[in-house]
Motif scaffolding. Structure first.
Motif, PDB file in Angstrom:
ATOM      1  N   PRO A 150       0.846  -1.203   0.000  1.00  0.00           N
ATOM      2  CA  PRO A 150       0.000   0.000   0.000  1.00  0.00           C
ATOM      3  C   PRO A 150       0.876   1.245   0.000  1.00  0.00           C
ATOM      4  CG  PRO A 150      -0.800  -1.591   1.603  1.00  0.00           C
ATOM      5  CD  PRO A 150       0.526  -2.113   1.121  1.00  0.00           C
ATOM      6  N   GLN A 151       0.495   2.216  -0.826  1.00  0.00           N
ATOM      7  CA  GLN A 151       1.318   3.403  -1.010  1.00  0.00           C
ATOM      8  C   GLN A 151       0.837   4.550  -0.121  1.00  0.00           C
ATOM      9  OE1 GLN A 151       4.134   3.444  -3.327  1.00  0.00           O
ATOM     10  NE2 GLN A 151       3.684   1.268  -3.039  1.00  0.00           N
ATOM     11  N   PHE A 152       1.805   5.179   0.540  1.00  0.00           N
ATOM     12  CA  PHE A 152       1.535   6.309   1.415  1.00  0.00           C
ATOM     13  C   PHE A 152       2.359   7.507   0.947  1.00  0.00           C
ATOM     14  CE2 PHE A 152       0.210   2.678   3.753  1.00  0.00           C
ATOM     15  CZ  PHE A 152      -0.793   3.106   4.619  1.00  0.00           C
ATOM     16  N   VAL A 153       2.016   8.668   1.460  1.00  0.00           N
ATOM     17  CA  VAL A 153       2.745   9.885   1.118  1.00  0.00           C
ATOM     18  C   VAL A 153       2.954  10.704   2.381  1.00  0.00           C
ATOM     19  CG1 VAL A 153       0.612  11.131   0.559  1.00  0.00           C
ATOM     20  CG2 VAL A 153       2.777  11.914  -0.389  1.00  0.00           C
ATOM     21  N   LEU A 154       4.105  11.360   2.477  1.00  0.00           N
ATOM     22  CA  LEU A 154       4.386  12.265   3.588  1.00  0.00           C
ATOM     23  C   LEU A 154       4.045  13.679   3.132  1.00  0.00           C
ATOM     24  CD1 LEU A 154       5.846  12.171   6.487  1.00  0.00           C
ATOM     25  CD2 LEU A 154       7.734  13.277   5.269  1.00  0.00           C
ATOM     26  N   PRO A 155       3.014  14.301   3.718  1.00  0.00           N
ATOM     27  CA  PRO A 155       2.657  15.669   3.305  1.00  0.00           C
ATOM     28  C   PRO A 155       3.521  16.721   4.013  1.00  0.00           C
ATOM     29  CG  PRO A 155       0.763  14.448   4.210  1.00  0.00           C
ATOM     30  CD  PRO A 155       2.007  13.741   4.629  1.00  0.00           C
ATOM     31  N   LEU A 156       3.956  17.706   3.246  1.00  0.00           N
ATOM     32  CA  LEU A 156       4.618  18.877   3.791  1.00  0.00           C
ATOM     33  C   LEU A 156       3.916  20.110   3.245  1.00  0.00           C
ATOM     34  CD1 LEU A 156       7.297  16.828   2.775  1.00  0.00           C
ATOM     35  CD2 LEU A 156       8.236  18.268   4.569  1.00  0.00           C
ATOM     36  N   VAL A 157       3.687  21.093   4.088  1.00  0.00           N
ATOM     37  CA  VAL A 157       3.024  22.323   3.659  1.00  0.00           C
ATOM     38  C   VAL A 157       3.931  23.505   3.975  1.00  0.00           C
ATOM     39  CG1 VAL A 157       1.044  23.857   3.990  1.00  0.00           C
ATOM     40  CG2 VAL A 157       0.708  21.379   3.913  1.00  0.00           C
ATOM     41  N   ARG A 173       7.378   8.444  -0.818  1.00  0.00           N
ATOM     42  CA  ARG A 173       6.776   9.586  -1.500  1.00  0.00           C
ATOM     43  C   ARG A 173       6.621  10.768  -0.540  1.00  0.00           C
ATOM     44  NH1 ARG A 173       3.136   7.857  -6.118  1.00  0.00           N
ATOM     45  NH2 ARG A 173       3.531   5.647  -6.448  1.00  0.00           N
ATOM     46  N   LYS A 174       6.854  11.968  -1.082  1.00  0.00           N
ATOM     47  CA  LYS A 174       6.616  13.215  -0.362  1.00  0.00           C
ATOM     48  C   LYS A 174       5.910  14.189  -1.298  1.00  0.00           C
ATOM     49  CE  LYS A 174      10.835  12.668   2.415  1.00  0.00           C
ATOM     50  NZ  LYS A 174      11.397  11.507   1.699  1.00  0.00           N
ATOM     51  N   VAL A 175       4.978  14.945  -0.764  1.00  0.00           N
ATOM     52  CA  VAL A 175       4.292  15.979  -1.536  1.00  0.00           C
ATOM     53  C   VAL A 175       4.380  17.286  -0.769  1.00  0.00           C
ATOM     54  CG1 VAL A 175       2.062  16.813  -2.384  1.00  0.00           C
ATOM     55  CG2 VAL A 175       2.712  14.432  -2.755  1.00  0.00           C
ATOM     56  N   VAL A 176       4.799  18.333  -1.460  1.00  0.00           N
ATOM     57  CA  VAL A 176       4.876  19.663  -0.870  1.00  0.00           C
ATOM     58  C   VAL A 176       3.752  20.521  -1.441  1.00  0.00           C
ATOM     59  CG1 VAL A 176       6.272  21.743  -0.596  1.00  0.00           C
ATOM     60  CG2 VAL A 176       7.374  19.491  -0.555  1.00  0.00           C
ATOM     61  N   ARG A 177       2.933  21.082  -0.562  1.00  0.00           N
ATOM     62  CA  ARG A 177       1.880  22.019  -0.961  1.00  0.00           C
ATOM     63  C   ARG A 177       2.129  23.346  -0.261  1.00  0.00           C
ATOM     64  NH1 ARG A 177      -3.638  18.507  -2.050  1.00  0.00           N
ATOM     65  NH2 ARG A 177      -2.574  16.915  -3.315  1.00  0.00           N
ATOM     66  N   ARG A 178       1.380  24.357  -0.653  1.00  0.00           N
ATOM     67  CA  ARG A 178       1.583  25.677  -0.068  1.00  0.00           C
ATOM     68  C   ARG A 178       0.273  26.201   0.499  1.00  0.00           C
ATOM     69  NH1 ARG A 178       1.017  26.655  -5.637  1.00  0.00           N
ATOM     70  NH2 ARG A 178      -0.340  28.412  -6.162  1.00  0.00           N
ATOM     71  N   ALA A 179       0.383  27.045   1.519  1.00  0.00           N
ATOM     72  CA  ALA A 179      -0.813  27.589   2.160  1.00  0.00           C
ATOM     73  C   ALA A 179      -0.520  28.987   2.665  1.00  0.00           C
ATOM     74  CB  ALA A 179      -1.263  26.688   3.310  1.00  0.00           C
ATOM     75  N   ARG A 180      -1.567  29.819   2.687  1.00  0.00           N
ATOM     76  CA  ARG A 180      -1.451  31.164   3.236  1.00  0.00           C
ATOM     77  C   ARG A 180      -2.710  31.497   4.030  1.00  0.00           C
ATOM     78  NH1 ARG A 180      -1.755  32.404  -2.464  1.00  0.00           N
ATOM     79  NH2 ARG A 180       0.460  32.890  -2.337  1.00  0.00           N
ATOM     80  N   GLY A 181      -2.595  32.460   4.906  1.00  0.00           N
ATOM     81  CA  GLY A 181      -3.754  32.953   5.627  1.00  0.00           C
ATOM     82  C   GLY A 181      -4.516  31.860   6.348  1.00  0.00           C
ATOM     83  N   VAL A 232       5.038  19.460   8.665  1.00  0.00           N
ATOM     84  CA  VAL A 232       5.074  18.089   8.181  1.00  0.00           C
ATOM     85  C   VAL A 232       4.047  17.283   8.958  1.00  0.00           C
ATOM     86  CG1 VAL A 232       6.963  17.466   9.770  1.00  0.00           C
ATOM     87  CG2 VAL A 232       6.580  16.112   7.701  1.00  0.00           C
ATOM     88  N   PHE A 233       3.401  16.358   8.265  1.00  0.00           N
ATOM     89  CA  PHE A 233       2.316  15.574   8.842  1.00  0.00           C
ATOM     90  C   PHE A 233       2.648  14.091   8.749  1.00  0.00           C
ATOM     91  CE2 PHE A 233       0.791  19.482   7.011  1.00  0.00           C
ATOM     92  CZ  PHE A 233      -0.034  20.016   7.984  1.00  0.00           C
ATOM     93  N   PRO A 234       2.068  13.264   9.617  1.00  0.00           N
ATOM     94  CA  PRO A 234       2.279  11.823   9.489  1.00  0.00           C
ATOM     95  C   PRO A 234       1.822  11.330   8.120  1.00  0.00           C
ATOM     96  CG  PRO A 234       1.141  12.362  11.536  1.00  0.00           C
ATOM     97  CD  PRO A 234       1.172  13.613  10.733  1.00  0.00           C
ATOM     98  N   PRO A 235       2.430  10.251   7.611  1.00  0.00           N
ATOM     99  CA  PRO A 235       2.050   9.741   6.294  1.00  0.00           C
ATOM    100  C   PRO A 235       0.570   9.393   6.209  1.00  0.00           C
ATOM    101  CG  PRO A 235       4.084   8.734   7.047  1.00  0.00           C
ATOM    102  CD  PRO A 235       3.534   9.481   8.202  1.00  0.00           C
ATOM    103  N   ILE A 236       0.021   9.571   5.002  1.00  0.00           N
ATOM    104  CA  ILE A 236      -1.381   9.258   4.727  1.00  0.00           C
ATOM    105  C   ILE A 236      -1.457   8.421   3.458  1.00  0.00           C
ATOM    106  CG2 ILE A 236      -2.314  11.318   5.869  1.00  0.00           C
ATOM    107  CD1 ILE A 236      -2.402  12.654   3.100  1.00  0.00           C
ATOM    108  N   PRO A 237      -2.521   7.633   3.266  1.00  0.00           N
ATOM    109  CA  PRO A 237      -2.693   6.924   1.993  1.00  0.00           C
ATOM    110  C   PRO A 237      -2.758   7.916   0.838  1.00  0.00           C
ATOM    111  CG  PRO A 237      -4.215   6.095   3.649  1.00  0.00           C
ATOM    112  CD  PRO A 237      -3.601   7.327   4.233  1.00  0.00           C
ATOM    113  N   LEU A 238      -2.347   7.474  -0.347  1.00  0.00           N
ATOM    114  CA  LEU A 238      -2.333   8.357  -1.510  1.00  0.00           C
ATOM    115  C   LEU A 238      -3.682   9.023  -1.748  1.00  0.00           C
ATOM    116  CD1 LEU A 238      -0.223   6.471  -4.213  1.00  0.00           C
ATOM    117  CD2 LEU A 238       0.425   8.475  -2.865  1.00  0.00           C
TER     118      LEU A 238
END
Length: 240
Positions: free
Chosen positions: A24-31, A81-89, A113-119
């Motif tokens: 099963p594939q997971f991703v580490l989210p970073l914002v 896997r890692k995914v970088v997203r952006r956020a404001r306000g 950074v958040f704990p890994p989540i399923p894709l």
């Protein structure tokens, strides 16, 4: 979205004999906190993303029977896997309210950074955040890297967005973490994960890729060709 091609069996935290493509594939989210009026410098965002990855890898909640440990093991059993997203306000405030860790850079960059989540299991607060278009500049040329400490060397011949490069820097930091002994990891953590990010000249880059240091090879899901070498992870303890 990014991934590296380092065999998962090389991880000292691997949970067992698993085909990383069948698992099963997971991703580490970073914002990245990215306000219109005061964006962070690119180099500080890269350093902070790498430190955020190291921070969650070493957090007590990620280890043993910690609340994030199962997710961290499942993630490391598959492709990293890692995914970088952006956020404001308000977007940033909603993201910051979720379970995770915010790391602040030397010059004020903020990455959560958040704990890994399923894709396909993104929380709604993160799912709506943008992935593309994270373009940052350095207001002045970055200082020379501290060669007495860890350095993440970027491929000078590969052009990547800031978000993609942040993920690759995180991959490089993780490969270095895997290669270290327990004592070396502890020392790095207790020092606050100092590190530099720099781009060498082409000749020096070629030397680094055959030096025996960990090399990130991208899976090619976005922006660059599969198998591209993007980062060499240089840590004093690995310079043998």
């Amino acid at each position: 979205m990014t991934s590296n091609d380092t065999p998962v069996s090389e991880s000292p935290f691997h949970n067992g004999p698993t085909d990383r493509d069948q698992a099963p594939q997971f991703v580490l989210p970073l914002v990245l906190h990215l306000e219109k009026t005061d964006p962070p410098a690119r180099i500080d965002a890269l350093r902070t993303a790498a430190r955020a990855v190291l921070t969650i890898l070493s957090d007590e909640r990620s280890l043993g029977d910690g609340e994030w440990a199962a997710a961290m093991r499942d993630w490391q059993d598959a492709r990293i896997r890692k995914v970088v997203r952006r956020a404001r306000g308000a977007e940033w405030r909603r993201a910051a309210a979720l379970d995770g860790i915010t790391v602040t850079g030397e010059d004020g960059a903020e990455v959560r950074v958040f704990p890994p989540i399923p894709l396909d299991g993104w929380p709604k607060e993160l799912a709506k955040l943008q992935v593309s278009g994270t373009d940052l500049e350095d207001p002045e040329p970055p200082a020379a890297p501290d060669l007495s400490g860890p350095v993440l060397w970027l491929n000078p011949e590969v052009d990547m967005s800031a978000g993609k490069t942040m993920a690759q820097a995180g991959h490089g930091a993780q490969l270095a973490w895997w290669e270290l002994s327990d004592a070396e990891r502890k020392a790095w953590r207790e020092a606050g994960f100092p590190l530099s990010v720099a781009t060498p000249g082409p000749e020096r880059w070629r030397e680094l890729t055959v030096s025996g240091l960990p090399v990130v090879r991208d899976a090619g899901f976005t922006e660059i060709a599969p198998g591209s070498c993007t980062v060499v992870a240089d840590h004093p303890a690995l310079r043998r």
